[in-house]
Write a protein that holds these residues in place. Sequence first.
Motif: not given
Length: 193
Positions: A7-13, A68-70, A79-83, A88-93
Amino acid sequence: MGGLKTTLQVINGMVADGIIQKYAVAGAVAALNYIEPTVTDDLDILVSIDDFQSGASGLATLEPLTSYLRSRGYTEFRKEGIVIEGWPVQFLPVANDLDAEGLNQAVEVELELGSGSAPIKITMLTAEHIVATALKVGRPKDRERILRFIDEKAVNLKVLRDVLNRHHLLEAWSKFCVQMGLPDFNESTFERS
């Protein structure tokens, strides 16, 4: 913690691909770097709202991020986040000055997520910003997290006092200390050397 590394590798990507410029892991997963693990099954990612400004209107939208994720097959929401890879990851601005400062002062760390697995480099909030944010939010689990940071001496109290002062949270801290039976900053027994 299965899947968290991926998951963190995807976010780094997402950073490498220019979808987001900067992020900071927040919440319970960020606390893993500082205190003993607690049970969590979601990931909070603080991002700059500047990454999502749309044209002259100035309105922000997370559409570039979700698109991008789609396009990579991440379409489930829970849980209010994209899996992403089961998390589940919540991107919080960034919503206030404390968030902005936390994002700007986020630190790069190498997080180890299992034996025999190479650590992954990520950026996360400092211990002091995690505690200040928990104080501001004030849920029971946030108060418990603050106590753990204090008990495990995982926060620099002098730095925390400066953060709380800049963000007008010293009164809330004093109330928290009274409620929890802790000495306040003014009491020398609470100073961390």
